[in-house]
Design a protein around this motif. Structure first.
Motif, PDB file in Angstrom:
ATOM      1  N   ALA A 156       0.840  -1.209   0.000  1.00 11.95           N
ATOM      2  CA  ALA A 156       0.000   0.000   0.000  1.00 11.95           C
ATOM      3  C   ALA A 156       0.869   1.251   0.000  1.00 11.95           C
ATOM      4  O   ALA A 156       0.548   2.245  -0.671  1.00 11.95           O
ATOM      5  CB  ALA A 156      -0.927  -0.016   1.212  1.00 11.95           C
ATOM      6  N   PHE A 157       1.985   1.221   0.741  1.00 14.07           N
ATOM      7  CA  PHE A 157       2.869   2.381   0.801  1.00 14.07           C
ATOM      8  C   PHE A 157       3.514   2.651  -0.554  1.00 14.07           C
ATOM      9  O   PHE A 157       3.550   3.806  -1.020  1.00 14.07           O
ATOM     10  CB  PHE A 157       3.947   2.152   1.869  1.00 14.07           C
ATOM     11  CG  PHE A 157       5.004   3.215   1.904  1.00 14.07           C
ATOM     12  CD1 PHE A 157       4.771   4.431   2.537  1.00 14.07           C
ATOM     13  CD2 PHE A 157       6.224   3.014   1.292  1.00 14.07           C
ATOM     14  CE1 PHE A 157       5.744   5.414   2.558  1.00 14.07           C
ATOM     15  CE2 PHE A 157       7.211   3.984   1.309  1.00 14.07           C
ATOM     16  CZ  PHE A 157       6.968   5.193   1.946  1.00 14.07           C
ATOM     17  N   MET A 158       4.052   1.623  -1.201  1.00 15.70           N
ATOM     18  CA  MET A 158       4.729   1.819  -2.485  1.00 15.70           C
ATOM     19  C   MET A 158       3.743   2.277  -3.561  1.00 15.70           C
ATOM     20  O   MET A 158       4.075   3.131  -4.395  1.00 15.70           O
ATOM     21  CB  MET A 158       5.421   0.530  -2.924  1.00 15.70           C
ATOM     22  CG  MET A 158       6.656   0.182  -2.108  1.00 15.70           C
ATOM     23  SD  MET A 158       7.853   1.547  -2.002  1.00 15.70           S
ATOM     24  CE  MET A 158       8.182   1.872  -3.729  1.00 15.70           C
ATOM     25  N   LYS A 159       2.538   1.720  -3.546  1.00 10.91           N
ATOM     26  CA  LYS A 159       1.536   2.185  -4.507  1.00 10.91           C
ATOM     27  C   LYS A 159       1.166   3.649  -4.248  1.00 10.91           C
ATOM     28  O   LYS A 159       0.852   4.398  -5.171  1.00 10.91           O
ATOM     29  CB  LYS A 159       0.290   1.293  -4.444  1.00 10.91           C
ATOM     30  CG  LYS A 159       0.471  -0.075  -5.099  1.00 10.91           C
ATOM     31  CD  LYS A 159      -0.811  -0.874  -5.035  1.00 10.91           C
ATOM     32  CE  LYS A 159      -0.673  -2.180  -5.813  1.00 10.91           C
ATOM     33  NZ  LYS A 159      -0.608  -1.953  -7.266  1.00 10.91           N
ATOM     34  N   ALA A 160       1.236   4.062  -2.980  1.00 13.87           N
ATOM     35  CA  ALA A 160       0.955   5.452  -2.633  1.00 13.87           C
ATOM     36  C   ALA A 160       2.085   6.379  -3.090  1.00 13.87           C
ATOM     37  O   ALA A 160       1.836   7.527  -3.463  1.00 13.87           O
ATOM     38  CB  ALA A 160       0.740   5.586  -1.128  1.00 13.87           C
ATOM     39  N   VAL A 161       3.321   5.896  -3.057  1.00 15.71           N
ATOM     40  CA  VAL A 161       4.441   6.693  -3.550  1.00 15.71           C
ATOM     41  C   VAL A 161       4.213   7.064  -5.011  1.00 15.71           C
ATOM     42  O   VAL A 161       4.379   8.225  -5.417  1.00 15.71           O
ATOM     43  CB  VAL A 161       5.777   5.932  -3.384  1.00 15.71           C
ATOM     44  CG1 VAL A 161       6.897   6.660  -4.131  1.00 15.71           C
ATOM     45  CG2 VAL A 161       6.137   5.800  -1.911  1.00 15.71           C
ATOM     46  N   PHE A 162       3.797   6.105  -5.812  1.00 13.88           N
ATOM     47  CA  PHE A 162       3.563   6.377  -7.228  1.00 13.88           C
ATOM     48  C   PHE A 162       2.348   7.288  -7.433  1.00 13.88           C
ATOM     49  O   PHE A 162       2.346   8.125  -8.345  1.00 13.88           O
ATOM     50  CB  PHE A 162       3.380   5.068  -7.990  1.00 13.88           C
ATOM     51  CG  PHE A 162       4.665   4.356  -8.269  1.00 13.88           C
ATOM     52  CD1 PHE A 162       5.475   4.725  -9.327  1.00 13.88           C
ATOM     53  CD2 PHE A 162       5.097   3.319  -7.452  1.00 13.88           C
ATOM     54  CE1 PHE A 162       6.672   4.079  -9.585  1.00 13.88           C
ATOM     55  CE2 PHE A 162       6.297   2.669  -7.689  1.00 13.88           C
ATOM     56  CZ  PHE A 162       7.094   3.056  -8.762  1.00 13.88           C
ATOM     57  N   ALA A 163       1.326   7.146  -6.595  1.00 12.48           N
ATOM     58  CA  ALA A 163       0.158   8.019  -6.720  1.00 12.48           C
ATOM     59  C   ALA A 163       0.531   9.472  -6.418  1.00 12.48           C
ATOM     60  O   ALA A 163       0.157  10.400  -7.147  1.00 12.48           O
ATOM     61  CB  ALA A 163      -0.959   7.552  -5.788  1.00 12.48           C
ATOM     62  N   GLY A 164       1.283   9.690  -5.333  1.00 15.29           N
ATOM     63  CA  GLY A 164       1.724  11.050  -5.015  1.00 15.29           C
ATOM     64  C   GLY A 164       2.653  11.603  -6.078  1.00 15.29           C
ATOM     65  O   GLY A 164       2.601  12.800  -6.412  1.00 15.29           O
TER      66      GLY A 164
END
Length: 530
Positions: free
Chosen positions: A413-421
């Motif tokens: 979830a964190f890594m997918k959030a990095v790409f979203a930001g």
């Protein structure tokens, strides 16, 4: 205590008794046989001078803090028996470039204080004209006269710009580079003028309509007349700017639509960031609330598109199909002037890095934006989950979407959030760099599609999807959402937006500027040698 010994109205002599008195230019006028009002004028006052003024005028301590804070936005703030008005006065330098000078005006029972960063002509002209009246009137009438002079300054700058436009070559399909550059410069100057006009209008609207105790009916009517002048001028500038924007878009080739260099993007972000960091709280809250509502339409459009195909296609294929419709929410958001939490990773942070704001202002902006984004998402989820609004296929898709966002490993979830930001902040950068409306719409659609198709974890969008699924009966608790989705999404979005776009872009722009300066220095030295 310091006492002013009057020799004449124009040249006060200061006698120091106990505490140092600031260097003041003071004029007094009689409004009644037993009543006298004063205008005290100070240029670039120091902290010690303001403290002395506080003692002599009895200024409220909070008002003094506002006077000492250069980041206080234009507007009006009322204190007990006192009123502080801050204006940005338009001035032009020797090169004709528009700049803004801060002017603070304090109204008390028997005095008006103007604190200026430098000597401003509107203050001089307003005082001279005001003292010619018999009787001159109260301090609120002085404020109205000063505002009228500031509006005259806006009008003079606009007349100068209009003359420049009338003398320009009209760019056609084969316009020269010089004509395009001149038109682009005029467009930039008009955009900056429009920004100042809008801020001044907001301030005058406060003064004319809110009924401050320091503002009488006559002065309020005069302020309203100045506000109406600014309104008409704003409409004129907007119309001309719209025509110029249309001309520049028609004459720009497709290869020029994304022609803004990194330093230009950073300069634009700094100017916008300064304004965003000091925006009015209620207006900002409504913008963030609208953002949470608007972006939720993307998840609904995705579900409505993909839902009917859930029983004939695999889930990954259905998700890809729905991702094509997801950017509808982004278009509603950005064209409708809503705001997401992640949009504040580039523009206001760049303004902060350039010294145009404080960390406290940024944290307040982030916290309030995120909170009202989530409120908007909750309101939308409640409405859309009412019986009969969402079809069964779309319901199933939203429930599965929420499950995929919440029940994944924390690190994923964190890594997918990095790409979203990362993608959301790149979107902000590209929209500042893009020249044409067509290219902007394509960029919005492209980034929205990538975020949806990649199952990337955006803190607000994912929350909207989970809230809608919870309203439709998905087995997800608030605690599970907060720990397994919200927290990694928040941290990952911050890392992706701040590190991979804002920081790198800022360093890139400053490196390019340093390289350009070194190149100019080398060329200048060569020219001197020859």
């Amino acid at each position: 205590m310091a006492a002013l010994i009057w020799e004449d109205a124009q040249a006060p002599r200061v006698r120091n008794t106990e505490t140092p008195t600031p260097s003041l230019d003071t004029v007094s006028w009689k409004v009644a046989p037993d009543r006298e009002l004063r205008h005290l004028r100070t240029l670039h006052p120091s902290r010690e001078e303001l403290q002395a003024l506080r003692q002599s005028l009895g200024l409220h301590q909070s008002l003094l803090h506002q006077l000492q804070d250069p980041d206080f936005a234009p507007g009006a703030v009322e204190f007990p028996r006192q009123l502080l008005v801050r204006l940005n006065v338009p001035e032009t330098n020797e090169e004709g470039t528009l700049r803004w000078e801060r002017l603070d005006v304090v109204l008390t029972d028997d005095a008006v204080l103007t604190a200026e960063a430098r000597s401003l002509r509107p203050v001089e002209q307003a005082r001279a004209r005001f003292l010619r009246h018999d009787p001159p009137g109260g301090t609120d009438r002085f404020l109205a006269a000063l505002v009228e002079e500031v509006v005259d300054g806006f009008d003079a700058i606009w007349r100068t710009l209009r003359k420049e436009l009338e003398g320009m070559e009209a760019p056609g399909p084969r316009a020269s580079a010089g004509a395009l550059v001149a038109m682009g410069k005029a467009q930039t100057e008009m955009t900056e003028l429009l920004r100042g006009l809008q801020a001044a209008r907001e301030c005058l609207a406060q003064l004319a309509y809110r009924g401050f105790q320091r503002i009488g009916k006559v002065a309020a009517a005069e302020l309203l007349a100045s506000h109406d002048r600014l309104k008409g001028l704003t409409n004129t500038v907007e119309q001309v700017l719209e025509r110029i924007s249309g001309i520049t878009e028609e004459t720009s080739s497709p290869t020029e639509e994304l022609s803004a260099e990194s330093p230009e993007v950073i300069d634009t972000a700094i100017a916008l960031g300064e304004r965003r960091l000091h925006r009015m709280t209620m207006a900002h809250a409504m913008t963030a609330l609208i953002g949470g509502l608007a972006v939720s339409f993307g998840a609904v459009a995705m579900a409505w598109t993909a839902g009917p195909w859930s029983h004939v296609m695999e889930h990954n294929q259905v998700h890809l199909l729905g991702s094509l419709a997801f950017p509808i929410g982004f278009i509603i958001l950005l064209v409708g002037k809503g705001e997401l939490f992640t949009e504040n990773f580039f523009i206001p942070v760049t303004g902060l890095m350039s010294g145009r704001g404080k960390v406290r202002d940024l944290l307040v902006l982030w916290g309030s934006t995120l909170a009202f984004n989530l409120v908007g998402a909750v309101v939308f989820a409640f409405l859309v989950s009412r019986p009969g609004v969402i079809a069964d296929g779309a319901k199933h898709f939203l429930v599965q979407l929420a499950h995929d966002k919440v029940f994944v490993p924390w690190s994923t979830a964190f890594m997918k959030a990095v790409f979203a930001g990362w993608l959301m902040t790149v979107l902000t950068w590209l929209l500042l760099a893009a020249r044409g409306q067509g290219s902007r719409l394509f960029i919005i659609w492209m980034m929205g599609f990538l975020i949806a198709a990649g199952h990337f974890n955006h803190v607000v969008i994912s929350a909207a999807e989970v809230f809608m699924a919870m309203g439709l009966g998905a087995p997800v608790s608030v605690r599970q959402w907060a720990w397994m989705n919200f927290l990694p999404a928040l941290l990952g979005n911050l890392v992706g937006g701040l590190v991979f776009v804002t920081l790198l872009g800022y360093v890139q722009a400053h490196s390019l500027r340093r390289s350009e300066r070194r190149m100019h220095d080398v060329l200048r030295r060569r020219g001197t040698q020859h």
